[in-house]
Motif scaffolding. Structure first.
Motif, PDB file in Angstrom:
ATOM      1  N   ALA A  66       0.817  -1.223   0.000  1.00 61.00           N
ATOM      2  CA  ALA A  66       0.000   0.000   0.000  1.00 61.00           C
ATOM      3  C   ALA A  66       0.845   1.267   0.000  1.00 61.00           C
ATOM      4  CB  ALA A  66      -0.934  -0.004   1.210  1.00 61.00           C
ATOM      5  N   ASN A  67       2.175   1.133  -0.036  1.00 65.27           N
ATOM      6  CA  ASN A  67       3.084   2.295   0.027  1.00 65.27           C
ATOM      7  C   ASN A  67       2.814   3.154   1.265  1.00 65.27           C
ATOM      8  OD1 ASN A  67       4.819   2.121  -2.293  1.00 65.27           O
ATOM      9  ND2 ASN A  67       2.994   2.455  -3.546  1.00 65.27           N
ATOM     10  N   ASN A  68       2.243   2.552   2.300  1.00 58.62           N
ATOM     11  CA  ASN A  68       1.924   3.260   3.539  1.00 58.62           C
ATOM     12  C   ASN A  68       3.070   3.041   4.518  1.00 58.62           C
ATOM     13  OD1 ASN A  68       0.888   4.134   6.037  1.00 58.62           O
ATOM     14  ND2 ASN A  68      -1.206   3.623   5.433  1.00 58.62           N
ATOM     15  N   HIS A  69       3.906   4.064   4.721  1.00 58.50           N
ATOM     16  CA  HIS A  69       5.103   3.932   5.552  1.00 58.50           C
ATOM     17  C   HIS A  69       4.892   4.392   6.987  1.00 58.50           C
ATOM     18  CE1 HIS A  69       8.400   3.182   2.445  1.00 58.50           C
ATOM     19  NE2 HIS A  69       7.264   3.179   1.761  1.00 58.50           N
ATOM     20  N   PHE A  70       3.711   4.936   7.304  1.00 57.42           N
ATOM     21  CA  PHE A  70       3.516   5.512   8.630  1.00 57.42           C
ATOM     22  C   PHE A  70       2.326   4.927   9.382  1.00 57.42           C
ATOM     23  CE2 PHE A  70       5.863   8.496   6.045  1.00 57.42           C
ATOM     24  CZ  PHE A  70       6.939   8.791   6.866  1.00 57.42           C
ATOM     25  N   TRP A 120     -10.428   9.340   5.292  1.00 54.86           N
ATOM     26  CA  TRP A 120      -9.814   9.134   3.976  1.00 54.86           C
ATOM     27  C   TRP A 120     -10.848   8.737   2.940  1.00 54.86           C
ATOM     28  CZ3 TRP A 120      -5.359  10.168   1.737  1.00 54.86           C
ATOM     29  CH2 TRP A 120      -4.870   9.400   0.681  1.00 54.86           C
ATOM     30  N   VAL A 121     -10.770   9.350   1.744  1.00 59.36           N
ATOM     31  CA  VAL A 121     -11.698   9.009   0.662  1.00 59.36           C
ATOM     32  C   VAL A 121     -10.968   8.365  -0.515  1.00 59.36           C
ATOM     33  CG1 VAL A 121     -13.396  10.771   1.240  1.00 59.36           C
ATOM     34  CG2 VAL A 121     -11.500  11.360  -0.284  1.00 59.36           C
ATOM     35  N   GLY A 122      -9.652   8.152  -0.383  1.00 61.55           N
ATOM     36  CA  GLY A 122      -8.865   7.554  -1.458  1.00 61.55           C
ATOM     37  C   GLY A 122      -8.817   6.037  -1.355  1.00 61.55           C
ATOM     38  N   PRO A 123      -7.919   5.401  -2.131  1.00 56.95           N
ATOM     39  CA  PRO A 123      -7.774   3.942  -2.104  1.00 56.95           C
ATOM     40  C   PRO A 123      -7.364   3.459  -0.714  1.00 56.95           C
ATOM     41  CG  PRO A 123      -6.605   4.896  -3.969  1.00 56.95           C
ATOM     42  CD  PRO A 123      -7.000   6.033  -3.080  1.00 56.95           C
ATOM     43  N   SER A 124      -7.738   2.227  -0.376  1.00 57.73           N
ATOM     44  CA  SER A 124      -7.417   1.692   0.944  1.00 57.73           C
ATOM     45  C   SER A 124      -7.206   0.181   0.877  1.00 57.73           C
ATOM     46  CB  SER A 124      -8.535   2.010   1.937  1.00 57.73           C
ATOM     47  OG  SER A 124      -9.749   1.388   1.534  1.00 57.73           O
ATOM     48  N   MET A 125      -6.646  -0.359   1.951  1.00 54.14           N
ATOM     49  CA  MET A 125      -6.447  -1.808   2.068  1.00 54.14           C
ATOM     50  C   MET A 125      -6.738  -2.229   3.498  1.00 54.14           C
ATOM     51  SD  MET A 125      -3.097  -2.801  -0.239  1.00 54.14           S
ATOM     52  CE  MET A 125      -3.526  -4.563  -0.201  1.00 54.14           C
ATOM     53  N   LYS A 126      -7.143  -3.483   3.678  1.00 49.40           N
ATOM     54  CA  LYS A 126      -7.433  -4.019   5.009  1.00 49.40           C
ATOM     55  C   LYS A 126      -6.216  -4.792   5.526  1.00 49.40           C
ATOM     56  CE  LYS A 126     -11.906  -2.899   5.319  1.00 49.40           C
ATOM     57  NZ  LYS A 126     -12.976  -3.888   5.188  1.00 49.40           N
ATOM     58  N   PHE A 127      -5.801  -4.469   6.751  1.00 49.79           N
ATOM     59  CA  PHE A 127      -4.706  -5.177   7.412  1.00 49.79           C
ATOM     60  C   PHE A 127      -5.071  -5.373   8.882  1.00 49.79           C
ATOM     61  CE2 PHE A 127      -2.487  -3.308   3.808  1.00 49.79           C
ATOM     62  CZ  PHE A 127      -1.605  -4.302   3.434  1.00 49.79           C
ATOM     63  N   ASP A 128      -4.502  -6.403   9.483  1.00 52.28           N
ATOM     64  CA  ASP A 128      -4.722  -6.645  10.910  1.00 52.28           C
ATOM     65  C   ASP A 128      -3.760  -5.786  11.719  1.00 52.28           C
ATOM     66  OD1 ASP A 128      -6.558  -8.527  10.150  1.00 52.28           O
ATOM     67  OD2 ASP A 128      -5.252 -10.253  10.515  1.00 52.28           O
ATOM     68  N   ASP A 129      -4.301  -5.008  12.672  1.00 50.47           N
ATOM     69  CA  ASP A 129      -3.466  -4.181  13.535  1.00 50.47           C
ATOM     70  C   ASP A 129      -3.957  -4.343  14.966  1.00 50.47           C
ATOM     71  OD1 ASP A 129      -1.301  -2.248  13.794  1.00 50.47           O
ATOM     72  OD2 ASP A 129      -2.843  -0.773  14.270  1.00 50.47           O
ATOM     73  N   CYS A 135      -8.884  -0.689   8.331  1.00 44.74           N
ATOM     74  CA  CYS A 135      -8.720   0.030   7.067  1.00 44.74           C
ATOM     75  C   CYS A 135      -7.508   0.957   7.127  1.00 44.74           C
ATOM     76  CB  CYS A 135      -9.991   0.828   6.773  1.00 44.74           C
ATOM     77  SG  CYS A 135      -9.952   1.735   5.212  1.00 44.74           S
ATOM     78  N   PHE A 136      -6.612   0.813   6.156  1.00 45.86           N
ATOM     79  CA  PHE A 136      -5.425   1.658   6.070  1.00 45.86           C
ATOM     80  C   PHE A 136      -5.387   2.366   4.716  1.00 45.86           C
ATOM     81  CE2 PHE A 136      -4.229  -1.191   9.446  1.00 45.86           C
ATOM     82  CZ  PHE A 136      -3.415  -0.424  10.274  1.00 45.86           C
ATOM     83  N   ARG A 137      -4.807   3.553   4.705  1.00 42.09           N
ATOM     84  CA  ARG A 137      -4.684   4.320   3.475  1.00 42.09           C
ATOM     85  C   ARG A 137      -3.695   3.653   2.508  1.00 42.09           C
ATOM     86  NH1 ARG A 137      -4.746  10.648   5.608  1.00 42.09           N
ATOM     87  NH2 ARG A 137      -6.511  10.369   7.041  1.00 42.09           N
ATOM     88  N   LYS A 138      -4.001   3.766   1.226  1.00 45.24           N
ATOM     89  CA  LYS A 138      -3.124   3.210   0.188  1.00 45.24           C
ATOM     90  C   LYS A 138      -2.686   4.350  -0.724  1.00 45.24           C
ATOM     91  CE  LYS A 138      -2.963  -0.239  -3.519  1.00 45.24           C
ATOM     92  NZ  LYS A 138      -3.744  -1.229  -4.300  1.00 45.24           N
TER      93      LYS A 138
END
Length: 310
Positions: free
Chosen positions: A69-73, A80-89, A95-98
């Motif tokens: 997802a190129n999400n480094h932080f 957020w209204v842009g692309p996203s991906m689901k990850f376990d945290d 939901c995390f930003r992509k």
């Protein structure tokens, strides 16, 4: 036939693992330090803090979130209204930003910190005071880890990232990356000409207009639309930009910063200029002082910047 298929799958998996290179901490720093420095010069967030957060949150750029997802932080979707991906945290399937590239992640990290009121107090600290920034991020709730601040400080001191906070120090920090190392970072890496002009009042970023500035050039360089600039600064729709005008890049606050209860009017002041000076919404000043927007202030008069205590 099944053996051939199984062998082929194993071969593909092996090749994929070889292609997916794991970065060391020093390789990650070398690859992305320029982005951290660029954002520091643009927003005032210490490059050492940005770099340490990237290292910690993305595991040197090797986490699934960073790779896919190129999400480094570790920034979650929130509004957020842009692309996203689901990850376990903290919870499963969050939901995390992509982003399209790492640079977008670095810019959005800056946007995240500069636009949320809970982080506003951080910008009262100097850009080379990484310890206060680290503890401030934990205090503001950036992460749930009780040792988050200590982990950031440990990374900064182990890798001497505080050197990145010094003006012009980035070029001498490790080896300068060649073009191939930055090949996967899209976008213009040149320093934003407006970056050095960013100032902060009441936790809000603003610039002072100079000769040649237009609403279009500000929108192009800082990404803030003209209609939003007008709204943030209590200006009419047909307003023409003036020289040496303070322009806030986000909504002004409902009250002045702590310690500023009222303003003693000086010659040349207006209700609007006071609103801009302290970063307080004009309608709130009117409410606190029980006046209308066209009210003419008098020298020596006391204008309340927050609700009066009774």
């Amino acid at each position: 036939m099944k053996k051939i298929v199984l062998y082929t799958l194993l071969l593909v998996c092996t090749c994929s693992s070889v292609l997916a290179k794991n970065y060391s901490r020093k390789e990650y720093i070398q690859k992305y330090k320029d982005l951290a420095i660029k954002e520091m010069e643009r927003t005032g967030i210490p490059a050492s803090i940005t770099m340490a957060q990237g290292i910690l949150e993305s595991r040197n750029g090797n986490s699934d979130l960073a790779r896919k997802a190129n999400n480094h932080f570790g920034i979650k979707c929130h509004d957020w209204v842009g692309p996203s991906m689901k990850f376990d945290d903290d919870k499963k399937g969050e939901c995390f930003r992509k982003y399209n590239n790492p640079y977008e992640s670095y810019k959005d990290h800056s946007e995240f910190l500069t636009t949320r009121p809970r982080y506003a107090f951080l910008f009262k600290y100097r850009s080379d005071d990484y310890k206060r920034w680290a503890h401030g991020l934990k205090k503001a709730g950036y992460a749930t880890d009780s040792r988050y601040a200590h982990k950031l400080i440990s990374i900064i001191e182990a890798e001497q990232l505080y050197k990145l906070d010094r003006k012009g120090a980035g070029k001498d920090f490790y080896a300068e990356p060649d073009a191939s190392q930055l090949a996967d970072i899209d976008g213009d890496l040149s320093i934003d000409p407006f970056g050095a002009r960013l100032e902060v009042a009441n936790g809000i970023h603003y610039i002072v207009s100079k000769k040649g500035d237009t609403f279009y050039s500000i929108e192009k360089n800082l990404g803030v639309e003209r209609k939003k600039l007008l709204r943030y600064n209590d200006l009419p729709k047909n307003y023409i930009l003036q020289l040496d005008q303070r322009l806030y890049l986000h909504n002004k606050r409902n009250k002045a910063a702590r310690g500023y209860n009222f303003h003693r009017v000086k010659e040349g002041d207006s209700l609007y200029s006071i609103s801009q000076q302290y970063g307080v919404k004009l309608k709130k000043l009117c409410k606190y002082n029980r006046v209308k927007k066209n009210y003419k202030v008098e020298p020596g008069e006391r204008i309340w910047l927050r609700k009066k205590k009774r």
